[in-house]
Design a protein around this motif. Sequence first.
Motif, PDB file in Angstrom:
ATOM      1  N   GLN A  84       0.849  -1.182   0.000  1.00  0.00           N
ATOM      2  CA  GLN A  84       0.000   0.000   0.000  1.00  0.00           C
ATOM      3  C   GLN A  84       0.890   1.239   0.000  1.00  0.00           C
ATOM      4  OE1 GLN A  84      -2.197  -0.729   3.603  1.00  0.00           O
ATOM      5  NE2 GLN A  84      -3.899  -1.628   2.487  1.00  0.00           N
ATOM      6  N   ILE A  85       0.646   2.124  -0.960  1.00  0.00           N
ATOM      7  CA  ILE A  85       1.404   3.369  -1.052  1.00  0.00           C
ATOM      8  C   ILE A  85       0.424   4.529  -0.933  1.00  0.00           C
ATOM      9  CG2 ILE A  85       2.941   4.792  -2.450  1.00  0.00           C
ATOM     10  CD1 ILE A  85       3.798   2.221  -3.901  1.00  0.00           C
ATOM     11  N   GLU A  86       0.734   5.431  -0.041  1.00  0.00           N
ATOM     12  CA  GLU A  86      -0.062   6.643   0.144  1.00  0.00           C
ATOM     13  C   GLU A  86       0.771   7.824  -0.356  1.00  0.00           C
ATOM     14  OE1 GLU A  86      -1.396   9.106   4.018  1.00  0.00           O
ATOM     15  OE2 GLU A  86      -1.803   6.954   4.074  1.00  0.00           O
ATOM     16  N   ALA A  87       0.244   8.568  -1.326  1.00  0.00           N
ATOM     17  CA  ALA A  87       0.960   9.708  -1.908  1.00  0.00           C
ATOM     18  C   ALA A  87       0.191  10.990  -1.622  1.00  0.00           C
ATOM     19  CB  ALA A  87       1.113   9.518  -3.415  1.00  0.00           C
ATOM     20  N   ASN A  88       0.838  11.913  -0.938  1.00  0.00           N
ATOM     21  CA  ASN A  88       0.217  13.186  -0.586  1.00  0.00           C
ATOM     22  C   ASN A  88       0.971  14.337  -1.234  1.00  0.00           C
ATOM     23  OD1 ASN A  88      -1.860  12.275   1.304  1.00  0.00           O
ATOM     24  ND2 ASN A  88      -0.119  11.564   2.493  1.00  0.00           N
ATOM     25  N   ALA A  89       0.326  14.980  -2.205  1.00  0.00           N
ATOM     26  CA  ALA A  89       0.912  16.152  -2.858  1.00  0.00           C
ATOM     27  C   ALA A  89       0.620  17.375  -1.991  1.00  0.00           C
ATOM     28  CB  ALA A  89       0.330  16.343  -4.250  1.00  0.00           C
ATOM     29  N   LEU A  90       1.659  18.094  -1.644  1.00  0.00           N
ATOM     30  CA  LEU A  90       1.525  19.274  -0.798  1.00  0.00           C
ATOM     31  C   LEU A  90       1.425  20.526  -1.661  1.00  0.00           C
ATOM     32  CD1 LEU A  90       4.212  18.208   1.818  1.00  0.00           C
ATOM     33  CD2 LEU A  90       1.755  17.764   1.861  1.00  0.00           C
ATOM     34  N   ALA A  91       1.286  21.667  -1.047  1.00  0.00           N
ATOM     35  CA  ALA A  91       1.169  22.938  -1.776  1.00  0.00           C
ATOM     36  C   ALA A  91       2.459  23.221  -2.545  1.00  0.00           C
ATOM     37  CB  ALA A  91       0.874  24.073  -0.805  1.00  0.00           C
ATOM     38  N   ALA A  92       2.296  23.794  -3.742  1.00  0.00           N
ATOM     39  CA  ALA A  92       3.454  24.142  -4.576  1.00  0.00           C
ATOM     40  C   ALA A  92       4.258  25.259  -3.919  1.00  0.00           C
ATOM     41  CB  ALA A  92       2.991  24.568  -5.967  1.00  0.00           C
ATOM     42  N   ARG A  93       5.560  25.172  -4.072  1.00  0.00           N
ATOM     43  CA  ARG A  93       6.463  26.185  -3.517  1.00  0.00           C
ATOM     44  C   ARG A  93       7.190  26.888  -4.659  1.00  0.00           C
ATOM     45  NH1 ARG A  93       8.093  23.729   1.849  1.00  0.00           N
ATOM     46  NH2 ARG A  93       6.015  23.310   2.639  1.00  0.00           N
ATOM     47  N   PRO A  94       6.921  28.175  -4.845  1.00  0.00           N
ATOM     48  CA  PRO A  94       7.634  28.905  -5.901  1.00  0.00           C
ATOM     49  C   PRO A  94       9.022  29.313  -5.408  1.00  0.00           C
ATOM     50  CG  PRO A  94       6.077  30.358  -4.829  1.00  0.00           C
ATOM     51  CD  PRO A  94       5.906  29.005  -4.201  1.00  0.00           C
ATOM     52  N   PRO A  95      10.000  29.332  -6.319  1.00  0.00           N
ATOM     53  CA  PRO A  95      11.319  29.818  -5.906  1.00  0.00           C
ATOM     54  C   PRO A  95      11.264  31.335  -5.711  1.00  0.00           C
ATOM     55  CG  PRO A  95      11.303  29.335  -8.250  1.00  0.00           C
ATOM     56  CD  PRO A  95       9.964  28.921  -7.705  1.00  0.00           C
ATOM     57  N   LEU A  96      11.920  31.819  -4.697  1.00  0.00           N
ATOM     58  CA  LEU A  96      11.959  33.253  -4.437  1.00  0.00           C
ATOM     59  C   LEU A  96      13.171  33.861  -5.121  1.00  0.00           C
ATOM     60  CD1 LEU A  96      11.139  33.107  -0.625  1.00  0.00           C
ATOM     61  CD2 LEU A  96       9.549  33.502  -2.514  1.00  0.00           C
ATOM     62  N   LYS A  97      13.026  35.072  -5.594  1.00  0.00           N
ATOM     63  CA  LYS A  97      14.156  35.745  -6.225  1.00  0.00           C
ATOM     64  C   LYS A  97      15.265  35.917  -5.196  1.00  0.00           C
ATOM     65  CE  LYS A  97      11.870  38.316  -9.843  1.00  0.00           C
ATOM     66  NZ  LYS A  97      11.706  39.609 -10.484  1.00  0.00           N
ATOM     67  N   HIS A  98      16.461  35.743  -5.642  1.00  0.00           N
ATOM     68  CA  HIS A  98      17.662  35.937  -4.824  1.00  0.00           C
ATOM     69  C   HIS A  98      17.739  34.955  -3.659  1.00  0.00           C
ATOM     70  CE1 HIS A  98      18.087  39.489  -7.221  1.00  0.00           C
ATOM     71  NE2 HIS A  98      16.964  40.002  -6.738  1.00  0.00           N
ATOM     72  N   GLN A  99      17.002  33.851  -3.727  1.00  0.00           N
ATOM     73  CA  GLN A  99      17.082  32.859  -2.667  1.00  0.00           C
ATOM     74  C   GLN A  99      18.236  31.903  -2.954  1.00  0.00           C
ATOM     75  OE1 GLN A  99      13.652  30.275  -2.228  1.00  0.00           O
ATOM     76  NE2 GLN A  99      14.016  30.065  -0.029  1.00  0.00           N
ATOM     77  N   PHE A 100      19.031  31.644  -1.964  1.00  0.00           N
ATOM     78  CA  PHE A 100      20.156  30.730  -2.056  1.00  0.00           C
ATOM     79  C   PHE A 100      19.613  29.329  -2.354  1.00  0.00           C
ATOM     80  CE2 PHE A 100      23.835  28.628   0.284  1.00  0.00           C
ATOM     81  CZ  PHE A 100      24.754  28.902  -0.722  1.00  0.00           C
ATOM     82  N   LYS A 101      20.188  28.615  -3.343  1.00  0.00           N
ATOM     83  CA  LYS A 101      19.667  27.315  -3.774  1.00  0.00           C
ATOM     84  C   LYS A 101      19.508  26.301  -2.635  1.00  0.00           C
ATOM     85  CE  LYS A 101      22.543  26.838  -7.298  1.00  0.00           C
ATOM     86  NZ  LYS A 101      23.200  26.282  -8.495  1.00  0.00           N
ATOM     87  N   PRO A 102      20.503  26.136  -1.759  1.00  0.00           N
ATOM     88  CA  PRO A 102      20.302  25.180  -0.654  1.00  0.00           C
ATOM     89  C   PRO A 102      19.160  25.587   0.292  1.00  0.00           C
ATOM     90  CG  PRO A 102      22.634  25.577  -0.968  1.00  0.00           C
ATOM     91  CD  PRO A 102      21.894  26.570  -1.833  1.00  0.00           C
ATOM     92  N   ASP A 103      18.919  26.881   0.444  1.00  0.00           N
ATOM     93  CA  ASP A 103      17.800  27.320   1.287  1.00  0.00           C
ATOM     94  C   ASP A 103      16.464  26.923   0.668  1.00  0.00           C
ATOM     95  OD1 ASP A 103      19.515  28.420   3.148  1.00  0.00           O
ATOM     96  OD2 ASP A 103      19.382  30.450   2.320  1.00  0.00           O
ATOM     97  N   PHE A 104      16.367  27.039  -0.660  1.00  0.00           N
ATOM     98  CA  PHE A 104      15.145  26.626  -1.353  1.00  0.00           C
ATOM     99  C   PHE A 104      14.937  25.121  -1.190  1.00  0.00           C
ATOM    100  CE2 PHE A 104      12.813  25.676  -5.446  1.00  0.00           C
ATOM    101  CZ  PHE A 104      11.601  26.146  -4.999  1.00  0.00           C
ATOM    102  N   ALA A 105      16.012  24.349  -1.350  1.00  0.00           N
ATOM    103  CA  ALA A 105      15.911  22.897  -1.202  1.00  0.00           C
ATOM    104  C   ALA A 105      15.479  22.532   0.212  1.00  0.00           C
ATOM    105  CB  ALA A 105      17.257  22.231  -1.536  1.00  0.00           C
ATOM    106  N   ARG A 106      16.019  23.205   1.217  1.00  0.00           N
ATOM    107  CA  ARG A 106      15.630  22.935   2.607  1.00  0.00           C
ATOM    108  C   ARG A 106      14.174  23.321   2.870  1.00  0.00           C
ATOM    109  NH1 ARG A 106      21.030  24.137   3.685  1.00  0.00           N
ATOM    110  NH2 ARG A 106      20.662  26.364   3.840  1.00  0.00           N
ATOM    111  N   SER A 107      13.687  24.386   2.208  1.00  0.00           N
ATOM    112  CA  SER A 107      12.299  24.787   2.416  1.00  0.00           C
ATOM    113  C   SER A 107      11.321  23.767   1.843  1.00  0.00           C
ATOM    114  CB  SER A 107      12.034  26.166   1.795  1.00  0.00           C
ATOM    115  OG  SER A 107      11.935  26.093   0.393  1.00  0.00           O
ATOM    116  N   ILE A 108      11.765  23.032   0.831  1.00  0.00           N
ATOM    117  CA  ILE A 108      10.926  22.004   0.234  1.00  0.00           C
ATOM    118  C   ILE A 108      10.939  20.755   1.092  1.00  0.00           C
ATOM    119  CG2 ILE A 108      10.737  20.428  -1.749  1.00  0.00           C
ATOM    120  CD1 ILE A 108      11.880  22.846  -3.371  1.00  0.00           C
ATOM    121  N   GLN A 109      12.083  20.464   1.647  1.00  0.00           N
ATOM    122  CA  GLN A 109      12.248  19.269   2.452  1.00  0.00           C
ATOM    123  C   GLN A 109      11.440  19.379   3.719  1.00  0.00           C
ATOM    124  OE1 GLN A 109      16.305  18.324   3.034  1.00  0.00           O
ATOM    125  NE2 GLN A 109      15.899  16.317   3.839  1.00  0.00           N
TER     126      GLN A 109
END
Length: 187
Positions: free
Chosen positions: A162-187
């Motif tokens: 049994q697999i349960e898949a939950n799609a969460l709200a989309a996260r837009p990238p913010l201008k001038h946001q550091f790439k690792p910070d964006f990745a951490r915000s998604i995680q």
Amino acid sequence: VRRVLGIQITYNLNQDAMQKHLAGRIVAVNHISVYDMFVPLNLPQAAVIFAKPKGRVLNFLIQSIVRNMHGITWDVYHKRALVKHYRAWKQQPQKLCLFVAPEKTINNGDGLFAFEADLFARGYEVVPMALKMRLPFGLHPHASYLSYFGRLWRLLSLPFIQIEANALAARPPLKHQFKPDFARSIQ
């Protein structure tokens, strides 16, 4: 194929709502088992970006399953084809959503590994998708002590998955946001 293998997938949205929510976006999904690929392959208009297994038998088995489900896969080891697919997707992103496993490996079930920031550095919205897998007898979906083929064989021999898949709200990238910070915000 899914029914024959006893795989049951439930989503937090119905098929139409899921399609609208994911279209033109990158979907970051945690990687917990070799059966993760059934979640996006079960959805229309989804491409899975993954690394093909190295063994011939396992590669043949995976490719047969993907073809049977009419799935779209992009192999990360074929760089030219990957770039070609990506450029075509950029022309009409609304036609397809891209599924990636940003951990780049199967996690140990105790938490997530750090997400690879470069997978999200393209300026597109990212939809985090949380997967939860239930197996009979309290088994763990990823037995790290087994070989890749051994893990696949163990999962194939189970009466159900049994697999349960939950799609969460989309996260837009913010201008001038550091790439690792964006990745951490998604995680």
